[in-house]
Write a protein that holds these residues in place. Structure first.
Motif, short mmCIF file in Angstrom:
data_model
loop_
_atom_site.label_atom_id
_atom_site.label_comp_id
_atom_site.label_asym_id
_atom_site.label_seq_id
_atom_site.Cartn_x
_atom_site.Cartn_y
_atom_site.Cartn_z
N LYS A 239 0.83 -1.21 0.00
CA LYS A 239 0.00 0.00 0.00
C LYS A 239 0.86 1.26 0.00
CE LYS A 239 -3.66 2.31 2.62
NZ LYS A 239 -4.53 2.24 3.83
N SER A 242 2.55 1.82 -3.43
CA SER A 242 1.65 2.30 -4.47
C SER A 242 1.30 3.77 -4.29
CB SER A 242 0.37 1.46 -4.48
OG SER A 242 -0.32 1.58 -3.24
N THR A 243 1.44 4.31 -3.08
CA THR A 243 1.10 5.71 -2.84
C THR A 243 2.14 6.63 -3.45
OG1 THR A 243 0.03 5.07 -0.76
CG2 THR A 243 0.54 7.39 -1.05
N TYR A 244 3.43 6.35 -3.20
CA TYR A 244 4.53 7.14 -3.77
C TYR A 244 5.47 6.17 -4.47
CZ TYR A 244 2.93 10.89 -0.70
OH TYR A 244 2.17 11.84 -0.07
#
Length: 395
Positions: A239, A242-244
């Motif tokens: 998670k 996938s954010t940065y």
């Protein structure tokens, strides 16, 4: 760096020598295009951080839709298609401590036996006194015994086709919901918990040795509560990645793996920084990772920015073949300083406009070296317009 430089580097970058790869056909490795970089990077991961008392081992799917001989299809993952890795991460801080790529079946298209057990024993090398939380793909009674020999404990769900599970624990029909059945050995605990009607969950633990249950009505067991608390280490890493992420669309799987290496390294750097600088953590209430990544990028780019700022126009001299840097600012005595050419401007062709042709609206940057007039391709020949070329012939 400029956009063109970045695109050029990403287009030509390689991580091994293809000629040596062809020569070593006997020891062929599917991961050879990036194996050297990968091994050096994985070797450095355990050196900078000691994980907490519990670690999580699970699979990571790196999204990739190009050609790859070991690409996997996993419909339960958000990406579905990609390259699979076995990942060992700290359950508390989500620091990635060890990784291993999955390269498909063995040579000869033979499936690997006891793959889950082999992966766990490989990734926990170097750990001592920790608990490993795993899912039903890896868990087995034999694995729990081998981990105990390494001074490690295990908590994980079990598949119901394991021979080590007593038949009594698999009986779940007409059994009241939220009931539990236990089975004990000298160092292992098995429990079957009826969470839904006619369905049971079997959990094995070499860490818990009591029949403690939670509050009603669910009366959740201590083993299951511990498993639920520590099972999400790798999922949290996915998670956060996938954010940065620095991933870009590519058709070469080594570049996708390299982007994953950079993302995980940046995440691990943040975790190490936060564990060392407690004052910084307390001063940043929101957006800690965003602020850290911005400062990390600036610190990596600062030396290059200073080099460009102090650049004096040094160029390599011709001659011997060795690159010798000459200073362009040092002009010889009596020479005139060289002024840069003015930037080219777009304008309508001088001859097309005068003749009022239909294509006179087209603008061009081409200019005649003699008359300095904008000339289109129709009236241009070797950097000289047609009129000046005729004048030279007449002379």
């Amino acid at each position: 760096m400029s956009k063109e430089t970045f695109q050029k580097i990403t287009r030509i970058i390689r991580f091994d020598d293809p000629t040596s790869r062809r020569n070593n056909c006997d020891n062929f490795d599917k991961f050879t295009p990036i194996r050297n970089l990968w091994d050096k990077w994985v070797e450095l991961l355990p050196m900078y951080y000691n994980p907490s008392e519990c670690v999580t081992l699970d699979e990571q799917l790196l999204g990739f839709h190009g050609r790859c001989s070991f690409r996997q299809y996993m419909p339960s993952k958000p990406e579905r298609y990609g390259i699979k890795f076995w990942m060992l991460a700290c359950s508390k801080s989500c620091y990635v401590w060890n990784m291993q790529p999955y390269l498909g079946k063995l040579p000869g298209n033979q499936p690997e036996r006891n793959q889950g057990q082999r992966v766990v024993l490989d990734l926990v090398t170097g750990l001592k006194g920790h608990n490993v939380t795993i899912d039903n793909f890896f868990s087995s009674f034999e694995l729990g015994q081998k981990l105990l020999e390494k001074n490690l404990t295990m908590v994980g769900t079990m598949r119901k086709n394991k021979r080590s599970i007593p038949a009594k624990l698999l009986e779940c029909k007409k059994v009241p919901v939220y009931t539990s059945n236990f089975a004990f050995t000298q160092n292992t605990t098995l429990v079957s918990y009826i969470g839904r009607k006619d369905k049971c969950t079997v959990v094995q633990s070499t860490m818990h040795h009591t029949m403690s249950t939670g509050d009603p009505p669910k009366r959740l067991l201590e083993i299951i509560e511990y498993y639920n608390k520590t099972k999400g280490g790798v999922d949290t890493v996915d998670k956060m990645l996938s954010t940065y992420s620095c991933k870009r669309k590519t058709n070469r799987w080594p570049m996708a793996v390299f982007s994953n290496i950079v993302d995980i390294s940046a995440l691990n750097a943040l975790i190490v920084w936060m564990s060392v600088n407690k004052d910084w953590v307390d001063s940043q209430n929101k957006g800690r990772r965003k602020i850290f990544l911005r400062e990390l990028g600036l610190s990596l780019a600062k030396p290059y920015m200073e080099h460009r700022k102090n650049y004096t126009g040094e160029i390599p001299s011709r001659g011997s073949g060795n690159l010798v840097m000459d200073n362009a600012d040092s002009q010889p005595s009596g020479s005139q300083p060289q002024h840069p050419e003015p930037p080219k401007t777009r304008a309508r062709c001088h001859y097309c406009v005068s003749e009022k042709k239909h294509h006179s609206e087209n603008k061009t940057e081409l200019t005649c070296v003699m008359s300095k007039k904008n000339v289109c391709k129709r009236n241009h020949n070797r950097n000289i317009c047609i009129e000046c070329l005729d004048n030279r012939k007449n002379v």
